[in-house]
Design an enzyme around this catalytic site. Structure first.
Site, PDB file in Angstrom:
ATOM      1  N   ARG A   4      37.259  41.670  36.592  1.00  0.00           N
ATOM      2  CA  ARG A   4      38.481  41.933  37.432  1.00  0.00           C
ATOM      3  C   ARG A   4      37.837  41.677  39.331  1.00  0.00           C
ATOM      4  O   ARG A   4      38.926  41.302  39.759  1.00  0.00           O
ATOM      5  CB  ARG A   4      38.906  43.398  36.925  1.00  0.00           C
ATOM      6  N   TYR A  42      63.802  36.061  47.105  1.00  0.00           N
ATOM      7  CA  TYR A  42      64.067  35.472  45.322  1.00  0.00           C
ATOM      8  C   TYR A  42      64.371  36.284  44.592  1.00  0.00           C
ATOM      9  O   TYR A  42      63.714  37.817  44.583  1.00  0.00           O
ATOM     10  CB  TYR A  42      62.199  35.304  44.512  1.00  0.00           C
ATOM     11  N   ASP A  73      56.481  34.534  52.024  1.00  0.00           N
ATOM     12  CA  ASP A  73      56.563  33.790  50.746  1.00  0.00           C
ATOM     13  C   ASP A  73      57.089  32.304  50.953  1.00  0.00           C
ATOM     14  O   ASP A  73      58.164  32.062  50.956  1.00  0.00           O
ATOM     15  CB  ASP A  73      57.664  34.489  49.447  1.00  0.00           C
ATOM     16  N   LYS A 104      54.807  27.418  40.666  1.00  0.00           N
ATOM     17  CA  LYS A 104      55.638  26.698  40.854  1.00  0.00           C
ATOM     18  C   LYS A 104      55.204  25.218  41.778  1.00  0.00           C
ATOM     19  O   LYS A 104      54.599  24.363  40.550  1.00  0.00           O
ATOM     20  CB  LYS A 104      56.324  26.376  42.743  1.00  0.00           C
TER      21      LYS A 104
HETATM   22  C1  LIG Z   1      59.110  32.151  41.192  1.00  0.00           C
HETATM   23  C2  LIG Z   1      59.068  32.421  42.229  1.00  0.00           C
HETATM   24  C3  LIG Z   1      58.081  33.754  42.637  1.00  0.00           C
HETATM   25  C4  LIG Z   1      57.707  34.600  41.537  1.00  0.00           C
HETATM   26  O1  LIG Z   1      56.762  33.983  40.857  1.00  0.00           O
HETATM   27  P1  LIG Z   1      56.410  33.897  39.603  1.00  0.00           P
HETATM   28  O2  LIG Z   1      55.283  33.028  39.499  1.00  0.00           O
HETATM   29  O3  LIG Z   1      57.442  33.575  38.287  1.00  0.00           O
HETATM   30  O4  LIG Z   1      55.943  35.800  39.357  1.00  0.00           O
HETATM   31  C5  LIG Z   1      58.455  34.172  44.073  1.00  0.00           C
HETATM   32  N1  LIG Z   1      59.211  33.724  44.990  1.00  0.00           N
HETATM   33  C6  LIG Z   1      59.452  32.386  44.931  1.00  0.00           C
HETATM   34  C7  LIG Z   1      60.904  31.641  45.680  1.00  0.00           C
HETATM   35  C8  LIG Z   1      59.312  31.813  43.343  1.00  0.00           C
HETATM   36  O5  LIG Z   1      59.969  31.336  43.487  1.00  0.00           O
END
Ligand SMILES: *Cc1c(COP(=O)(O)O)cnc(C)c1O
Length: 378
Positions: free
Chosen positions: A46, A98, A170, A195
């Site tokens: 962890r 998001y 983000d 992604k």
């Molecule tokens: C998918 C996404 C998230 C969340 O990510 P997860 O890996 O699904 O928890 C956050 N911000 C954006 C812009 C995303 O496309």
């Protein structure tokens, strides 16, 4: 060293113990402490794991930061960052953030006394008008999801720095290849590595990078205390995905530009949202802070029925998520933004006519044929 080289060679790609050119999956929870003088390198996974460490150091280099952190998902990364705030604090969040971030901020963190206001970050006036005495942070996403709205990162950073707010961004849509928020003064970069970084629709993960040492220590404390760390196998998949990030993004972005221009001229299409298009709002700001338009675009059909027909007829994958090798078509109103109340969606412009496309690695002409056929007769 240029970004393409850094992806392949950054000092964290060779296993220190065996010389292996692929960092092994150190599938261990604990490490032998006998005979270790002073502080052991690894103690418990962890806190530290060699596979995770390689990934964390790699993403820190790619974002021009000093420390990276890997979490079990993008939302685990975002939520761990939001855990920097305390009861009584207030944060500003960009309006079409998001959906999952919106849900965590408005339905989860509110229970711990952290307030937030959704703000149109394209307007300096709106930002200033919504600052309160207890405001402590600003959360950005640019280009935003799904309407690709552009926030002037430097403008927001300037507002924040003067007031000692923590800025968070983000960077999922751009990846560290196309946009480096830390270079623009942002404090914390967050990725859903699920992604573009993973890139193959086969792993969930989240990454966080900071430049400031104290902030790094605070996030390390949260990562270890809250415990939403990424497992070694998934770290390995992200390390592997990262190596081809540039070459994937180059092709996908080029293809997205061609598809966006093509869609603009189809009679069934009302409007296309893509920062690469000449008429896209905020295009100049975007290209002053990012080196490309990315591989995600949205478009509106002329009628609700046309959008639903398209989703039925199109041969490409209809799913949530983005950034994979396959083109992923999604319907934000029920999918990524399904957790938003209708009134908020209407206010944002997320209509039942809006379709989001994450362009993959297929031949562009095949995509155009598929899309035009699915939009025909509408
Ligand atoms: C998918 C996404 C998230 C969340 O990510 P997860 O890996 O699904 O928890 C956050 N911000 C954006 C812009 C995303 O496309």
């Amino acid at each position: 060293m240029k970004f393409a080289t850094k992806l392949i060679r950054n000092g964290n790609e060779i296993d220190k113990y065996t010389g292996a050119l692929s960092i092994p999956i150190y599938q261990a929870s604990t490490y032998d402490q006998r005979g270790v003088e002073g502080e052991a390198l690894y103690e418990y996974s962890r806190s530290e794991n060699p596979t995770r460490e390689a990934l964390e150091k790699t993403i820190a280099i790619l974002e021009n930061g000093t420390r990276g952190f890997a979490f079990s998902s993008g939302m685990a990364a975002t939520s761990s960052v939001l855990a920097l705030f305390s009861a009584g604090d207030h944060i500003l969040i960009c309006k079409d953030v998001y959906g999952g971030t919106y849900r965590a901020a408005t339905q989860l963190f509110t229970r711990f006394g952290i307030e937030s206001t959704l703000v149109d970050m394209t307007s300096k006036k709106e930002i200033l008008n919504n600052i309160r005495e207890n405001t402590k942070g600003i959360f950005l996403e640019t280009p935003s999801n799904p309407l690709m709205k552009i926030t002037d990162i430097k403008m927001v950073v300037e507002i924040a720095k003067r007031r000692h707010f923590i800025t968070m961004l983000d960077n999922t849509f751009m990846s560290p290849y196309l946009q480096k928020p830390l270079d623009l003064g942002v404090d914390i970069v967050i990725h859903s590595a699920t992604k573009f970084i993973g890139g193959h629709s086969d792993v969930l993960g989240g990454l966080v990078v900071v430049k400031d040492e104290i902030l790094g220590k605070r996030i390390k404390f949260i990562q270890n205390s809250f415990g939403a760390v990424l497992g070694p196998q998934d770290c390995w998949l992200l390390l592997r995905g990262l190596k081809t990030l540039k070459i994937r993004m180059d092709y996908q972005q080029d293809s997205a530009m061609k598809l966006a221009s093509f869609l603009q001229n189809l009679p069934a299409v009302e409007k296309v949202y893509y920062p690469g298009l000449e008429n896209h709002a905020g295009r100049e700001i975007h290209f002053a802070q990012a080196s490309g338009a990315g591989a995600v675009l949205s478009f509106e059909t002329k009628t609700n029925e046309a959008a639903l027909e398209f989703l039925k007829k199109v041969e490409g994958v209809v799913a949530v998520s983005l950034g994979g090798v396959e083109t992923i078509i999604s319907y934000p109103t029920t999918m990524s933004h399904g957790s938003m109340p209708d009134a908020v969606k209407n206010d944002l412009g997320i209509s039942k006519r809006l379709i989001r496309v994450s362009v993959g690695l297929e031949d562009t002409q095949d995509l155009m044929n598929d899309f035009s056929k699915a939009l025909e007769a509408n």
